[in-house]
Design a protein around this motif. Sequence first.
Motif, short mmCIF file in Angstrom:
data_model
loop_
_atom_site.label_atom_id
_atom_site.label_comp_id
_atom_site.label_asym_id
_atom_site.label_seq_id
_atom_site.Cartn_x
_atom_site.Cartn_y
_atom_site.Cartn_z
N ARG A 55 -3.29 5.40 -7.80
CA ARG A 55 -4.73 5.63 -8.01
C ARG A 55 -5.03 7.05 -8.44
O ARG A 55 -6.05 7.29 -9.08
CB ARG A 55 -5.49 5.33 -6.72
N ILE B 7 -3.69 -3.04 -5.42
CA ILE B 7 -4.00 -2.08 -4.35
C ILE B 7 -5.33 -2.42 -3.70
O ILE B 7 -5.46 -2.42 -2.47
CB ILE B 7 -4.01 -0.65 -4.91
N TYR C 175 -5.77 -3.54 0.15
CA TYR C 175 -6.60 -2.74 1.05
C TYR C 175 -7.68 -3.58 1.72
O TYR C 175 -7.95 -3.43 2.91
CB TYR C 175 -7.23 -1.60 0.25
N LEU D 152 0.83 -1.21 0.00
CA LEU D 152 0.00 0.00 0.00
C LEU D 152 0.86 1.26 0.00
O LEU D 152 0.54 2.25 -0.66
CB LEU D 152 -0.93 0.00 1.21
N TYR E 1 -10.56 3.70 0.28
CA TYR E 1 -10.45 3.26 -1.12
C TYR E 1 -11.57 3.87 -1.96
O TYR E 1 -11.35 4.30 -3.08
CB TYR E 1 -10.49 1.74 -1.21
N ALA F 151 -0.11 2.79 -3.55
CA ALA F 151 -1.39 3.49 -3.41
C ALA F 151 -1.44 4.78 -4.22
O ALA F 151 -2.50 5.20 -4.67
CB ALA F 151 -1.67 3.78 -1.94
#
Length: 709
Positions: free
Chosen positions: A48, A60, A64, A41, A110, A45
């Motif tokens: 995104r 990811i 998550y 992560l 998320y 991350a």
Amino acid sequence: MFNPLQVIAGLFPVIRWLVDLWNGWSTQFLVLFSLTLQFVLLFLAGVRRHKDGGKRIFIIWLAYQLADYTTTYALGNLAAVSALHGHQLVALWAPFLLLHLGGPDNIAAYELEDNKLWARSTLTVAAQALGAGYVLYKNKNISSGGTFFWLAAVFMAVVGLVKSCEKILALRRANLSIIRDSMKTETSAKCTFFLEVEDDAPPRGGFNEDGRNRARVEEFVKKRAHALFHFCKSAMVDSSVDDNPPLLDSFRDHGISYRWKLIETELSLMYDILYTKAAVVHTLPGYCIRAASSLAVAASLLLFRFSNKAGYSRVDVAITYTLLGGALLLETTLLLTALLSTWTFAFLCTTRWSRLRHAMLCSGRWDKLRRVVVSLHRLAYATGIAVCLRLSRKWQGTMGQYSMLDKCTRWRTGSPPPLSGVWAWAVLGLLGPRSAWSVEVPGKVKDRVLNHISSIARGNDINTLGLIRKNWGEKALKPYESIAEVARLGAEIQEAIVVWHIATDILLAKLGKLTVRIEQQDVLDLDVGAIKAISQFMMFLLVKRPAMLPGLAQVKLYQRTEETLAKEWGDAAAADKLAPTLKPPASWIHSVCTMFMEQLRCGGPNSDPRLQRREKLAKWLYEHMPELDEHGKSSRVRFGIQLARRLYEREKTEKDSLQIVLALWTDILVFTANRCSRESHAKQLSRGGELTTLIWLMTEHRHRHEESG
């Protein structure tokens, strides 16, 4: 002779061995897996904010989702096995799981809905904290590790509990309703005064991001984005602000490229507020927590190093060192990332601690620190490391594309085969997306959008709430009454998109320009490339992103239209002998083989065979399909044909049909961006962002500038 029962019986020892191995080492595996998820992560991350879909996005999402489940399951295992002989050390692992529950700073939610569920997350954290406390309490009589062992456990437990509670606070503050309420009392970052005089000038080479200039351009834009971010945040949550930042007056001073980069950076900062812990990290308590947690983890590592480890399993000792080292690396990375971020610049501009502000900003210490960071970024861009680490906040710069004519001509029989299950998965996975792809946003599209926004802002076509007064297409078609009569703008914008999408392809086919590729356009075809890009982008939103359009989703609308187009393509193929007269399933196999061969020959959506089939269908519709059916009714396809015929006849005399179509699509694009719900814009930020979100914020800036002027 093969006996299945003997094979199954032979597998029993292997299965039993695996079960015993899991029972003996499941806890060790789970805690290491939980640590691995944290690093995944931490390093992935950030993708995104740039990208929607792909393998990394799936990784990811999976990390998550698994992070919380792994923590819960691991704590249950710890409660069950921590007192076993030879595994007493695992009691120290419970606080690590609590720390992992807090997660890294670059991802807190998320989806936007996760922020609304902050209360449920509070119960989860409370249950996990009780579980970790139970594990420590259950092992309170184990004293072979000495006092150092328990001090290390207490330090890690406190750090884990604080970081878990901080995540809950981050989720709560990222709720749109909470942000809207806080805007009434929140003060904007007064960054303008602290921008250096020499830094007010654009970077050398302008805003061209080639080579070494890219890091300086990003630094220049980031500081100004922070100065305007209070306005961006209030616009996202539909809250009014009374103050207009001084930099808003100079929004047009640095040209088109600067404006787009500024908007991209502001939306990237908005992503930080909604989906990361930025709202709680970049505060005085947030910085203190990161400094204290790094020191506490380092102290725990030293305490464990000097504690009595006699009688403990060597594997458990190695895993404990791994957990402590991983936690120290994570916390140190998060501390340095927070301190070196431009969010710290915004915090220093706003903080009430005047001595801290003077010591860092007025003395120039912060600028010296940022010069070092910019130099490192410049080196990272030069070596290509920046691409891997996703250092840039730049938007992906693409727009989705969807062509109804392309989809309906991919199956030569006129309708797709009734594949299902594994066969459908195999065919679609082998041949890729059927009619959806993406292209870079043409410069002509950006120019036309900015000109249109300036026009409606100067013409007082935006009300005090920032909404466009006129309906879609009215402004563009007002000078052309003959076209407006058959424009079929419809009661819903989805109908207008379908009708004009079909009319556009038919018109371009009749003009011999449908096969012009957007990415290979020359100067004479810039308008054509912009028309195709916007037309196919609006269809992409209708089919793939219906929430990004105002009004209700109209699934039946385009499905019935595609059925009509598929039927016409079947008639055209039969009349022109485009495909052999085969019956199912032979015809379906022929279509699959044809598509497979096109894919092997790099036949993407803009390949010559697919463009030529679109052109054939468009010309067939123009020449053979009447405007009314046998019952005297007209469908959206027939509306599009009628409109295309009117535009083509006008082109023969006035030579301005392409300008009309481009103006209409630009009007629809800007209207859609302006009328899309703020929540839809916010949700799309977690999927790489969308062009309409940039256009909406650009309109907000332009409108506010006109009001302040």
